[in-house]
Design a protein around this motif. Structure first.
Motif, short mmCIF file in Angstrom:
data_model
loop_
_atom_site.label_atom_id
_atom_site.label_comp_id
_atom_site.label_asym_id
_atom_site.label_seq_id
_atom_site.Cartn_x
_atom_site.Cartn_y
_atom_site.Cartn_z
N ILE A 150 13.88 17.45 44.09
CA ILE A 150 12.88 17.12 45.11
C ILE A 150 13.01 15.64 45.45
O ILE A 150 12.90 14.77 44.59
CB ILE A 150 11.46 17.42 44.61
CG1 ILE A 150 11.33 18.92 44.32
CG2 ILE A 150 10.42 16.96 45.63
CD1 ILE A 150 10.02 19.31 43.69
N LYS A 151 13.28 15.37 46.72
CA LYS A 151 13.42 13.99 47.17
C LYS A 151 12.10 13.51 47.75
O LYS A 151 11.31 14.30 48.26
CB LYS A 151 14.51 13.89 48.24
CG LYS A 151 15.80 14.62 47.92
CD LYS A 151 16.52 14.01 46.74
CE LYS A 151 17.88 14.67 46.56
NZ LYS A 151 18.58 14.18 45.36
N GLU A 152 11.90 12.22 47.73
CA GLU A 152 10.68 11.64 48.30
C GLU A 152 11.08 10.54 49.28
O GLU A 152 11.87 9.65 48.95
CB GLU A 152 9.79 11.05 47.20
CG GLU A 152 8.45 10.55 47.74
CD GLU A 152 7.49 10.15 46.63
OE1 GLU A 152 7.87 10.24 45.45
OE2 GLU A 152 6.37 9.74 46.96
N PHE A 153 10.54 10.63 50.48
CA PHE A 153 10.82 9.62 51.50
C PHE A 153 9.63 8.66 51.53
O PHE A 153 8.49 9.09 51.76
CB PHE A 153 11.01 10.29 52.86
CG PHE A 153 11.58 9.36 53.89
CD1 PHE A 153 12.95 9.12 53.94
CD2 PHE A 153 10.77 8.73 54.81
CE1 PHE A 153 13.49 8.27 54.89
CE2 PHE A 153 11.30 7.87 55.76
CZ PHE A 153 12.66 7.64 55.80
N HIS A 154 9.89 7.38 51.30
CA HIS A 154 8.82 6.40 51.19
C HIS A 154 8.60 5.67 52.51
O HIS A 154 9.54 5.44 53.26
CB HIS A 154 9.12 5.41 50.07
CG HIS A 154 9.21 6.08 48.74
ND1 HIS A 154 8.10 6.43 48.01
CD2 HIS A 154 10.28 6.51 48.03
CE1 HIS A 154 8.48 7.03 46.89
NE2 HIS A 154 9.80 7.10 46.89
N PRO A 155 7.37 5.29 52.80
CA PRO A 155 7.06 4.67 54.10
C PRO A 155 7.62 3.27 54.22
O PRO A 155 7.85 2.58 53.23
CB PRO A 155 5.53 4.64 54.11
CG PRO A 155 5.16 4.57 52.66
CD PRO A 155 6.19 5.37 51.92
#
Length: 430
Positions: free
Chosen positions: A12-17
């Motif tokens: 699971i990847k997370e895209f940060h703002p």
């Protein structure tokens, strides 16, 4: 086959703002109106002071011209220490400030991020927030970050790096805090402010960019939204760093590197890092040397260490470095990328081993507050067996190490650290 065996290590990847950003010549002159729009009334400016540059004075006067009250904390040190952060927190609280501005490179921005997190938690010690998303209160005071270097990416990333000097003063620990609450409110990247950055410091910061771009491209956490930015930042660095270093008044090279910095940070923000950064953090923790310089020395060794896991990815890096890879195997292209990185390091005049680094011989320490009182007893980098052992152990505990593509154990990492200390770069070339 079990389900867990079919899944990658980080499924699971997370895209940060990212924060809003103003980029381009003259952008820093908008800081007063932008601060007013954000509701600033009384601001704490955090900076190293940038001795001799007059940048801080001009920005502060510009803010005052627009009616803002300004308090200045100008004692941020290279590799910002926990006591820098907590001193700034005390100044913020005593003066009833409502907002932050940081001026400088990664040290000023990182210290400011830590101070914001602490302020939002009633002044708790910044070291309590080491790790991933340790903030309980996401509502930090607003923060404008004004960059004067091209390397850090801290003005746009969700990470900040602090040196813990208090938990074990004989073994200081430089750690990364990844925290979405620490992302700045507004980033300002103005190449005009970067013109006065000294030659050697420009070179070291440029290799910080190359590390920020190459590590997410091969990391275990890498994912599609990061890959394009990573390669483009490598391309920009390869094409502009020599020009930025040796023709500092040339606009193209300076603006190219500032853009490379911003794009590379967006790559690692979600794509992760590896042990180039882990080694750099360890060297800084024990010797207070500059982060970009550390990355530059570690980068060729770590590329050579990791290449067998990702020859095709390193072949892509070779193309981004403008190498004609037609007719080459992926192994040959990867080796050509490694040779190009060493050529770039030598072209911009960076020391090739840590034992060659003399802490007081480079410009960063003349611009900021280092080398500091805390490290005066540490002396020069030793590079002996005990030194290599303690640095290797610090590397294995670093938050960036799990993202490294090749398995990291004491036995696999120690030779890499030893080569960074004492090895010859020509040994890496076939």
């Amino acid at each position: 086959m079990q389900v867990e065996e079919m899944l990658p290590q980080f499924p699971i990847k997370e895209f940060h703002p990212f924060p809003r950003a103003l980029m381009g010549p003259g952008a820093h002159e908008l800081i007063g109106p932008e601060a007013l729009k954000l509701g600033f009334k009384k601001t704490l400016v955090m900076t190293s002071g940038l001795r001799g540059s007059d940048i801080v004075h001009k920005i502060v006067e510009s803010m005052k011209y627009h009616g803002l009250e300004v308090v200045v904390y100008d004692k941020v040190e290279s590799n910002p220490k926990d006591y820098n952060v907590m001193d700034a927190v005390g100044m913020y609280q005593q003066n009833n400030c409502d907002s932050f501005v940081s001026i400088g490179g990664g040290s000023s921005h990182d210290a400011c991020k830590g101070a914001r997190v602490s302020v939002a938690h009633d002044g708790r010690n910044v070291n309590e927030f080491e790790g991933f998303n340790k903030s309980e209160n996401p509502k930090n005071p607003p923060h404008i970050a004004v960059s004067t270097t091209a390397g850090t990416g801290s003005e746009t990333s969700w990470a900040y790096v602090i040196t813990d000097t208090t938990t074990d003063p004989k073994n200081p620990h430089k750690y990364v805090a990844f925290d979405d609450a620490s992302v700045t409110t507004l980033a300002i990247d103005d190449p005009v402010l970067y013109y006065s950055c000294p030659v050697d410091y420009t070179a070291q910061c440029g290799f910080d960019v190359l590390a920020h771009a190459s590590e997410p491209y091969v990391s275990r956490i890498n994912f599609d939204p990061s890959l394009g930015n990573a390669l483009h930042a490598i391309k920009l660095t390869n094409r502009n760093l020599r020009e930025a270093v040796w023709n500092p008044q040339g606009y193209e090279g300076r603006f190219g590197m500032m853009n490379a910095q911003y794009i590379a940070a967006q790559a690692f923000n979600s794509g992760g890092l590896g042990i180039i950064h882990s080694i750099s953090h360890a060297i800084s923790a024990f010797y207070d040397t500059h982060h970009g310089l550390n990355n530059a020395i570690a980068l060729p060794r770590v590329w050579a260490f990791n290449m067998p896991t990702h020859y095709k990815r390193f072949a892509d890096i070779a193309e981004a470095m403008d190498i004609d890879t037609h007719g080459m195997t992926n192994v040959q292209a990867a080796e050509a990328a490694l040779a190009a990185s060493i050529r770039l390091l030598r072209d911009v005049g960076i020391p090739e081993r840590f034992v060659d680094v003399k802490q007081d011989s480079y410009s960063k320490n003349r611009l900021g507050q280092g080398p500091t009182e805390f490290y005066k007893g540490e002396g020069i980098i030793k590079g002996d067996a005990a030194d290599v052992d303690r640095i290797t152990n610090h590397v294995l505990g670093d938050a960036c190490t799990p993202g490294n593509p090749k398995e990291c154990t004491f036995e696999t990492v120690r030779p890499v650290v030893d080569h960074c200390m004492n090895g010859d770069l020509d040994d890496l070339l076939t």
